[in-house]
Structure formats: structure tokens, C-alpha cells
Motif scaffolding. Structure first.
Motif, PDB file in Angstrom:
ATOM      1  N   VAL A   1       0.510  -1.071   0.281  1.00  0.00           N
ATOM      2  CA  VAL A   1       0.330  -0.239   0.020  1.00  0.00           C
ATOM      3  C   VAL A   1       1.267   1.223   0.184  1.00  0.00           C
ATOM      4  CG1 VAL A   1      -1.801   1.513   1.041  1.00  0.00           C
ATOM      5  CG2 VAL A   1      -1.621  -1.194   1.534  1.00  0.00           C
ATOM      6  N   LEU A   2       0.422   2.122  -0.740  1.00  0.00           N
ATOM      7  CA  LEU A   2       1.664   3.754  -1.210  1.00  0.00           C
ATOM      8  C   LEU A   2       0.052   4.712  -1.340  1.00  0.00           C
ATOM      9  CD1 LEU A   2       3.878   5.116  -1.405  1.00  0.00           C
ATOM     10  CD2 LEU A   2       4.059   4.578  -3.655  1.00  0.00           C
ATOM     11  N   LEU A   3       0.249   5.756  -0.390  1.00  0.00           N
ATOM     12  CA  LEU A   3      -0.472   6.780  -0.357  1.00  0.00           C
ATOM     13  C   LEU A   3       0.107   7.855   0.054  1.00  0.00           C
ATOM     14  CD1 LEU A   3      -3.982   5.557   1.651  1.00  0.00           C
ATOM     15  CD2 LEU A   3      -3.158   5.060  -0.703  1.00  0.00           C
ATOM     16  N   ARG A   4       0.183   8.805  -1.254  1.00  0.00           N
ATOM     17  CA  ARG A   4       1.202   9.829  -1.689  1.00  0.00           C
ATOM     18  C   ARG A   4       0.397  10.750  -0.621  1.00  0.00           C
ATOM     19  NH1 ARG A   4       4.880   7.870  -5.075  1.00  0.00           N
ATOM     20  NH2 ARG A   4       4.689   6.560  -6.306  1.00  0.00           N
ATOM     21  N   CYS A   5       1.359  11.741   0.110  1.00  0.00           N
ATOM     22  CA  CYS A   5       1.434  13.411   0.243  1.00  0.00           C
ATOM     23  C   CYS A   5       2.290  14.192  -0.195  1.00  0.00           C
ATOM     24  CB  CYS A   5       0.513  12.889   2.249  1.00  0.00           C
ATOM     25  SG  CYS A   5       0.372  14.577   2.806  1.00  0.00           S
ATOM     26  N   ASN A   6       1.878  15.434  -0.548  1.00  0.00           N
ATOM     27  CA  ASN A   6       2.664  16.116  -0.581  1.00  0.00           C
ATOM     28  C   ASN A   6       2.359  17.779   0.395  1.00  0.00           C
ATOM     29  OD1 ASN A   6       3.149  14.909  -3.498  1.00  0.00           O
ATOM     30  ND2 ASN A   6       5.256  15.808  -2.751  1.00  0.00           N
ATOM     31  N   TYR A   7       3.168  18.129   0.828  1.00  0.00           N
ATOM     32  CA  TYR A   7       2.554  19.796   1.149  1.00  0.00           C
ATOM     33  C   TYR A   7       3.657  20.356   1.201  1.00  0.00           C
ATOM     34  CZ  TYR A   7       7.742  19.081   3.815  1.00  0.00           C
ATOM     35  OH  TYR A   7       8.458  18.933   4.417  1.00  0.00           O
ATOM     36  N   SER A   8       3.221  21.580   1.539  1.00  0.00           N
ATOM     37  CA  SER A   8       3.452  23.141   1.441  1.00  0.00           C
ATOM     38  C   SER A   8       3.051  23.621   3.058  1.00  0.00           C
ATOM     39  CB  SER A   8       1.913  23.990   0.832  1.00  0.00           C
ATOM     40  OG  SER A   8       3.200  25.061   0.414  1.00  0.00           O
ATOM     41  N   SER A   9       3.879  23.968   3.550  1.00  0.00           N
ATOM     42  CA  SER A   9       4.381  24.964   4.921  1.00  0.00           C
ATOM     43  C   SER A   9       5.203  25.773   5.029  1.00  0.00           C
ATOM     44  CB  SER A   9       4.443  24.378   5.419  1.00  0.00           C
ATOM     45  OG  SER A   9       4.237  24.690   7.383  1.00  0.00           O
ATOM     46  N   SER A  10       4.814  27.438   4.834  1.00  0.00           N
ATOM     47  CA  SER A  10       5.734  28.387   5.206  1.00  0.00           C
ATOM     48  C   SER A  10       6.479  27.690   6.563  1.00  0.00           C
ATOM     49  CB  SER A  10       5.018  29.240   5.127  1.00  0.00           C
ATOM     50  OG  SER A  10       3.732  29.201   6.388  1.00  0.00           O
ATOM     51  N   VAL A  11       6.502  27.475   7.804  1.00  0.00           N
ATOM     52  CA  VAL A  11       6.348  26.841   9.124  1.00  0.00           C
ATOM     53  C   VAL A  11       6.767  25.499   8.997  1.00  0.00           C
ATOM     54  CG1 VAL A  11       5.894  28.947  10.388  1.00  0.00           C
ATOM     55  CG2 VAL A  11       5.126  26.764  10.263  1.00  0.00           C
ATOM     56  N   PRO A  12       8.424  25.491   9.397  1.00  0.00           N
ATOM     57  CA  PRO A  12       8.247  23.620  10.099  1.00  0.00           C
ATOM     58  C   PRO A  12       6.721  23.116  10.525  1.00  0.00           C
ATOM     59  CG  PRO A  12       9.798  24.638  10.872  1.00  0.00           C
ATOM     60  CD  PRO A  12       8.883  25.518  10.635  1.00  0.00           C
ATOM     61  N   PRO A  13       6.964  21.914   9.585  1.00  0.00           N
ATOM     62  CA  PRO A  13       5.009  21.257  10.131  1.00  0.00           C
ATOM     63  C   PRO A  13       5.396  20.379  10.641  1.00  0.00           C
ATOM     64  CG  PRO A  13       6.283  20.553   7.947  1.00  0.00           C
ATOM     65  CD  PRO A  13       7.391  21.461   8.803  1.00  0.00           C
ATOM     66  N   TYR A  14       3.620  19.697  11.341  1.00  0.00           N
ATOM     67  CA  TYR A  14       3.477  18.863  11.524  1.00  0.00           C
ATOM     68  C   TYR A  14       2.759  18.083  10.623  1.00  0.00           C
ATOM     69  CZ  TYR A  14       5.035  19.652  16.818  1.00  0.00           C
ATOM     70  OH  TYR A  14       5.808  20.304  17.864  1.00  0.00           O
TER      71      TYR A  14
ATOM     72  N   GLU B   1     -11.120   5.182   3.827  1.00  0.00           N
ATOM     73  CA  GLU B   1     -10.479   6.699   4.091  1.00  0.00           C
ATOM     74  C   GLU B   1      -8.877   7.151   4.072  1.00  0.00           C
ATOM     75  OE1 GLU B   1     -13.631   9.128   2.468  1.00  0.00           O
ATOM     76  OE2 GLU B   1     -12.140  10.165   0.677  1.00  0.00           O
ATOM     77  N   TYR B   2      -8.092   7.140   3.620  1.00  0.00           N
ATOM     78  CA  TYR B   2      -7.192   8.043   4.379  1.00  0.00           C
ATOM     79  C   TYR B   2      -6.772   9.277   4.317  1.00  0.00           C
ATOM     80  CZ  TYR B   2      -6.167   2.937   5.578  1.00  0.00           C
ATOM     81  OH  TYR B   2      -6.563   2.336   5.845  1.00  0.00           O
ATOM     82  N   PHE B   3      -6.465  10.520   4.990  1.00  0.00           N
ATOM     83  CA  PHE B   3      -6.017  11.061   5.105  1.00  0.00           C
ATOM     84  C   PHE B   3      -5.050  11.987   5.426  1.00  0.00           C
ATOM     85  CE2 PHE B   3     -10.687  13.112   4.192  1.00  0.00           C
ATOM     86  CZ  PHE B   3     -11.801  11.974   4.448  1.00  0.00           C
ATOM     87  N   CYS B   4      -4.386  12.946   4.611  1.00  0.00           N
ATOM     88  CA  CYS B   4      -3.495  13.905   5.393  1.00  0.00           C
ATOM     89  C   CYS B   4      -3.530  14.854   5.876  1.00  0.00           C
ATOM     90  CB  CYS B   4      -2.368  13.608   3.868  1.00  0.00           C
ATOM     91  SG  CYS B   4      -0.466  14.389   4.392  1.00  0.00           S
ATOM     92  N   ALA B   5      -2.982  15.284   6.773  1.00  0.00           N
ATOM     93  CA  ALA B   5      -2.888  16.563   6.849  1.00  0.00           C
ATOM     94  C   ALA B   5      -1.564  17.456   7.579  1.00  0.00           C
ATOM     95  CB  ALA B   5      -4.390  16.965   8.319  1.00  0.00           C
TER      96      ALA B   5
END
Lengths: 116, 113
Positions: free
Chosen positions: B19-32, B88-92
Motif C-alpha cells: 500500500v502506498l498513499l502519497r501526500c505532498n505538503y506545503s508549509s511556510s513554517v516547519p510542519p507537523y 478512507e485516508y487523510f493526510c493533514a
């Protein structure tokens, strides 16, 4: 109960009516959050309470939306003059102290609102 | 401001497959970064989280995710899918010391026998 409880689970109303959605968080959790999930979208932040006060209401879309938590436990989300675009699943979550460091929110099953 | 992108809305795998579910993020500060899972007729549940400790994070039910700053990614993997993983899988993402989680659109995982 052990988890976050939301009522009603389903609400159908007519355009222009007033709606209240209730959230009963996990006992002892001081932080409470409301999110809205529209069809095909992820949850979207609405408001965050720490105790009785709304610490961040920046996600409320307009002044038709209001939420209270008078005793620091149960919260009610109130929507005035409902519009068809308000149709969504409204999610409530709670956290022991703050999600800022742990990120762990405990979600209820949601209240599905349909505005005809 | 923070955002996450989960490309596609549905993925289907065979039982026992990766199983591979992709998530890319954008953040102006170091993210959690977080992955939440929603099983049918249940509320969202935290699967795992990255909060700046180890970049490889292990979660419940055999899932893990790796924070890659250079790729701004936080992909979710499991070596062998089980029927019970259908959900259903959610990236946050959130900024540190922020109470506001920003979720992706979600990915529905189907596991075929």
C-alpha cells in the motif's frame, strides 16, 4: 460514553431555517474543535474552543455560523438562515489539552446536514 | 499557510500487496504532519504523526510514513495490505503550536481478495 458523541446524526432542513448541532466531547477533554466536510473534500477547520472560550474562530465562513460551549464541555454549532451550500458533514473533535503539540484529535462520527 | 495534496481519490490494491498513499505538503513554517483514517461508519482516527523527532514514523496496524523535507512529502506505506485496511485516508498538516489541522481531500483505499 467513551467517545465523542454528535447529535443528530442526520438533519434535513429547508433553506432559510435555523439548525443546531450538538457535540459531547470525551470527558475531561478541554479542547474542542468543529470541522466541516463537504462531499469529496477533506475536513475544513471551523472553530476551536479551549475551555469555554472560542480561541480561534477564523474558519467560520460567515456570521450565520456561531458556536458556543458555555460550561466547557458540550458544544453547540448554530447555523442561521441555512443555505443549500451549507449541506455537509459537520465533525466535532476533542483533545485532552491541546492538539498543537500532539496532533491527536478524537473525532465523532459527524452530523450530516442536508439543506433542501 | 499550510496545505496538503493527495493526488487522485481512489486506489485499489490486492490483499497482500504494498500500500502506498502519497501526500505532498506545503508549509511556510516547519510542519507537523499526520495521517488519519476513517473506517466505514466511524469517526476519523489518528494513524500516525510526525512532530520533528524521527523522520520515519510508525503507526497503528502496520502503517508507516517517512518525512522527506527535500521532497516535501509524507507518503504512507504498508508492506502487505489486509482486507481490514479498506477505508478512507487523510493526510493533514499543521504549523507548530497551531491548533488548526489542514486536511487533504482524502484517498479511498479498496483491498481486493
Amino acid at each position: 460514553g467513551a467517545g465523542v458523541s454528535q447529535t443528530p446524526s442526520n438533519k434535513v432542513t429547508e433553506k432559510g431555517k435555523y439548525v443546531e448541532l450538538r457535540c459531547d466531547p470525551i470527558s475531561g477533554h478541554t479542547a474542542l474543535y468543529w470541522y466541516r466536510q463537504s462531499l469529496g473534500q477533506g475536513p475544513e477547520f471551523l472553530i476551536y474552543f479551549q475551555g469555554t472560550g472560542a480561541a480561534d474562530d477564523s474558519g467560520l465562513p460567515n456570521d450565520r455560523f456561531f458556536a458556543v460551549r458555555p460550561e466547557g464541555s458540550v458544544s453547540t454549532l448554530k447555523i442561521q438562515r441555512t443555505e443549500r451550500g451549507d449541506s455537509a458533514v459537520y465533525l466535532c473533535a476533542s483533545s485532552l489539552n491541546s492538539a498543537a503539540n500532539t496532533g491527536e484529535l478524537f473525532f465523532g462520527e459527524g452530523s450530516r446536514l442536508t439543506v433542501l | 499557510a499550510q496545505s496538503v495534496t493527495q493526488l487522485g481519490s481512489h486506489v485499489s490494491v490486492s490483499e497482500g500487496a504494498l500500500v502506498l498513499l502519497r501526500c505532498n505538503y506545503s508549509s511556510s513554517v516547519p510542519p507537523y504532519l499526520f495521517w488519519y483514517v476513517q473506517y466505514p461508519n466511524q469517526g476519523l482516527q489518528l494513524l500516525l504523526k510526525y512532530t520533528s523527532a524521527a523522520t520515519l514514523v510508525k503507526g497503528i496496524n502496520g502503517f508507516e510514513a517517512e518525512f522527506k523535507k527535500s521532497e516535501t512529502s509524507f507518503h504512507l506505506t504498508k508492506p502487505s495490505a489486509h482486507m481490514s485496511d479498506a477505508a478512507e485516508y487523510f493526510c493533514a498538516v499543521s504549523g507548530r503550536r497551531s491548533e488548526k489541522l489542514v486536511f487533504g481531500k482524502g484517498m479511498k483505499l479498496t483491498v481486493n481478495p
